[in-house]
Design an enzyme around this catalytic site. Structure first.
Site, short mmCIF file in Angstrom:
data_model
loop_
_atom_site.label_atom_id
_atom_site.label_comp_id
_atom_site.label_asym_id
_atom_site.label_seq_id
_atom_site.Cartn_x
_atom_site.Cartn_y
_atom_site.Cartn_z
N ASP A 142 21.98 39.95 46.13
CA ASP A 142 20.88 40.87 45.89
C ASP A 142 19.75 40.71 46.90
O ASP A 142 18.82 41.52 46.94
CB ASP A 142 20.32 40.66 44.48
CG ASP A 142 21.30 41.12 43.43
OD1 ASP A 142 22.09 42.03 43.74
OD2 ASP A 142 21.31 40.58 42.32
N ASP A 357 22.42 37.88 29.64
CA ASP A 357 23.65 37.26 29.18
C ASP A 357 23.69 37.16 27.66
O ASP A 357 24.67 37.54 27.02
CB ASP A 357 23.84 35.89 29.83
CG ASP A 357 22.57 35.04 29.77
OD1 ASP A 357 21.56 35.48 29.18
OD2 ASP A 357 22.58 33.92 30.32
#
Length: 649
Positions: A142, A357
């Site tokens: 990223d 998550d």
């Protein structure tokens, strides 16, 4: 007809083992009985207290602690674990029948997450004992960093040597930087051929390391603008900062299964694509229009999703060239591809929390799926822990922030229990972790109460000569002894138990407090979600004997201030208490001594011991010393607290 149980093709690949939990249950119920007795005592004796404020605050805090303990007992009531038998797999299946596996490694900052760690992660995964044609590895950067790209190119060339070496000699520690720094005797009873290849491989890895180090000194324009986290897949020692999760892990394993913790997890594609256990989709029943809405406008993506959702094992015949497939992959990986689709809402990793998550795993459990924890011996993939106190607190703050956000979303565990397929006790397990942030308030209040009482001459504990003091003493002794016993059962040392005790107090009153405040500011529109990347560190394990290993390091982070504040107010209180004791004539008025808040003084000493590293930091130098701005800010808050206490006295 009788079945031959010795036939390896009939033996299970995994086995669920139920643990005897009677002793733990009995102790937990004893602790609960003490907690309830303490609450009853608080309520019954409230009207007899001269100073009602500390008594009332103690009651509120202890109500909260009792609630958290009830959650813990409910979660841990049943205990189980899963034992796997990988040696039986090849006796049941041929390698060509193994499922294909995609492994994702993500990185977002080549400075906070050094490239050499990311590259070791990749090398470790490329060398796993799995058919190469069934394994695909993806690196998501990223940061769009030229350094990471350069490092990856160099690493792939080294991998052509490293992977065959690992497979040839059955190397178990497959991350090179750990393998080559191992203290074990490498050349004992081994062939000359291995010694020669080992030295050659070591030289090649040193070259790779030096190339990446030199490249990292070049002036590459690093940016990071996307929420992501480093996949902790490399074979390095993990610290005990997550050991508290192990405390309840076997209990959660007996429910719908453990939380999805971000790394070291395997997902079935149909689960990630939004399928529920009871969904039945036949071939050809999925409309192209529906696929377009859910999975986007990529024909290749929709075709793949349709195959997975229909349960087909047939290979997709694709006549497109490699360049066309790469172009399609780049299109799907684009940061705007998910606009107008169900990515992040119903399929894939869900948006709406910096703890994506936990949110994603909660959604999967909410659809009725179960998860299983697998802990082979030796452990397969371990992760890198934050190297400093502040980076660890930053990570904990992000977790506390993210999980608390979930409670204010449509994925609240209680809603998923009512409207979905989340088990009630599994929902309690999620509440146990989602309430990390709010736990900071009673923790901070309870740690300040002894100081308040000593300074004002009041009390929040029974006096030493009163019978109810047995309740508080009993809770303190039994709980700490029980927690130590639990740690020993999990294979932890006395030192680790004490580290958990210290960090439990430090984390809850610093990182979790700031996580809680962040969410409150977001709810009123004064703040936005910001993903803070956790610093990682490349460090040889040969340095474990360094005298500074385990010492706290500090910077000007505001998260240090609450810890120093708590230390200051309890130090001031103890000085006040000692001066008061020195004025007492012990020969004539012993009963008065017993009423001078000895219980509160013991609690202040205990708090100071838990924050002992902060005390050392006041006198430390360099990075081991607390910066002066943090000290004087904490001192101002402590002075204000003492002034406020005296105004109430």
């Amino acid at each position: 007809m009788a079945i031959n149980t010795q036939d390896s093709t009939c033996l299970p690949l995994q086995e669920k083992i139920v643990h005897n939990n009677k002793t733990a249950r009995a102790v937990e119920l004893v602790i609960l009985a003490f907690l309830v007795s303490m609450l009853i005592y608080r309520v019954v004796s409230f009207k007899d207290q001269e100073h009602s404020l500390p008594w009332f605050l103690a009651l509120l805090c202890e109500l909260w602690f009792t609630f958290i303990w009830i959650l813990t007992v409910c979660i841990k009531w049943n205990q189980c674990s899963t034992k796997t038998y990988p040696d039986r797999l090849l006796k049941r299946l041929n390698e060509f029948e193994f499922p294909t596996i995609d492994i994702f490694v993500t990185t977002a900052d080549p400075i906070l997450e050094p490239c050499i760690i990311t590259m070791n992660t990749i090398l470790s995964l490329l060398a796993v004992d799995y058919p190469a044609d069934k394994l695909a590895l993806y690196l998501s950067d990223d940061a769009c960093s030229p350094l990471i790209y350069y490092s990856l190119v160099e690493t792939t060339m080294f991998a052509k040597l490293w992977v065959p070496f690992c497979k040839k000699y059955n190397i178990q520690v497959r991350a090179p930087f750990r393998y080559f720094t191992s203290k074990s005797s490498r050349f004992k009873d081994v062939s000359l051929e291995f010694q020669h290849e080992w030295k050659t491989m070591k030289n090649e890895y040193d070259d790779l390391y030096n190339k990446i180090e030199v490249a990292s000194q070049r002036p590459f324009t690093f940016t990071c603008d996307h929420n992501s986290d480093f996949a902790d897949f490399c074979d390095v020692n993990r610290s005990d900062h997550l050991a508290i999760i192990k405390y309840v892990e076997n209990g959660i394993a007996a429910l719908q299964g453990p939380f999805y913790g971000g790394s070291n997890c395997f997902h079935r594609r149909k689960v990630i694509y939004g399928l529920s256990p009871n969904d039945k989709i036949k071939n050809g029943s999925i409309g192209n229009e529906d696929l377009h809405k859910v999975f986007g406008n990529s024909h290749e993506m929709r075709e793949s999703a349709a195959q997975i959702l229909s349960g087909s094992n047939a290979k997709i015949e694709n006549q497109k060239s490699l360049s066309s497939l790469i172009e399609a992959a780049i299109h799907v990986a684009g940061c705007t591809y998910d606009y107008g689709t169900d990515w992040g809402k119903k399929v894939g990793w869900l948006y709406g929390s910096v703890a994506e998550d936990i949110l994603t795993g909660l959604n999967i459990h909410g659809r009725g799926w179960k998860s299983v924890v697998c802990s082979p011996d030796p452990l397969a993939f371990l992760g890198c822990a934050p190297p400093t106190l502040v980076s660890s607190l930053t990570q904990q703050k992000r977790w506390a922030d993210g999980v608390l956000e979930i409670l204010f979303s449509d994925k609240n565990p209680l809603l998923l229990t009512i409207k979905g397929n989340l088990w009630f006790r599994q929902a309690l397990a999620y509440y146990w972790i989602c309430l990390w942030g709010p736990r900071s308030i009673p923790e901070l209040c309870y740690a300040s109460l002894p100081a308040y009482c000593i300074i004002t001459g009041s009390n929040f504990l029974p006096k030493i000569n009163e019978r109810p003091i047995i309740i508080q003493v009993g809770i303190f002794i039994i709980y700490n002894a029980y927690f130590f016993w639990e740690c020993k059962r999990q294979g932890m040392s006395l030192r680790m138990w004490w580290n958990l005790q210290k960090m439990g107090r430090v984390t809850s009153m610093t990182a979790w407090l700031f996580g809680f405040l962040n969410v409150m500011l977001k709810l009123v529109g004064l703040s936005k979600s910001v993903f803070e990347i956790t610093q990682k560190e490349y460090k040889s394990i040969d340095g474990d004997d360094d005298k500074n290993v385990g010492r706290f390091t500090y910077n000007t982070s505001p998260m240090i201030i609450p810890g120093v504040f708590i230390l200051f107010v309890n130090m001031i209180a103890l000085v006040n208490g000692v001066l008061r004791l020195l004025k007492v004539d012990y020969n004539d008025i012993w009963m008065e001594v017993l009423g001078l808040g000895l219980g509160e003084m013991f609690c202040s000493v205990w708090v100071m011991v838990c924050f002992w590293e902060f005390l050392k930091g006041l006198f430390g130098n360099g990075k081991y010393g607390i910066p002066y701005p943090s000290i004087w800010k904490s001192g101002v808050l402590a002075f204000f607290f003492v002034h406020l206490c005296r105004s109430f006295s």
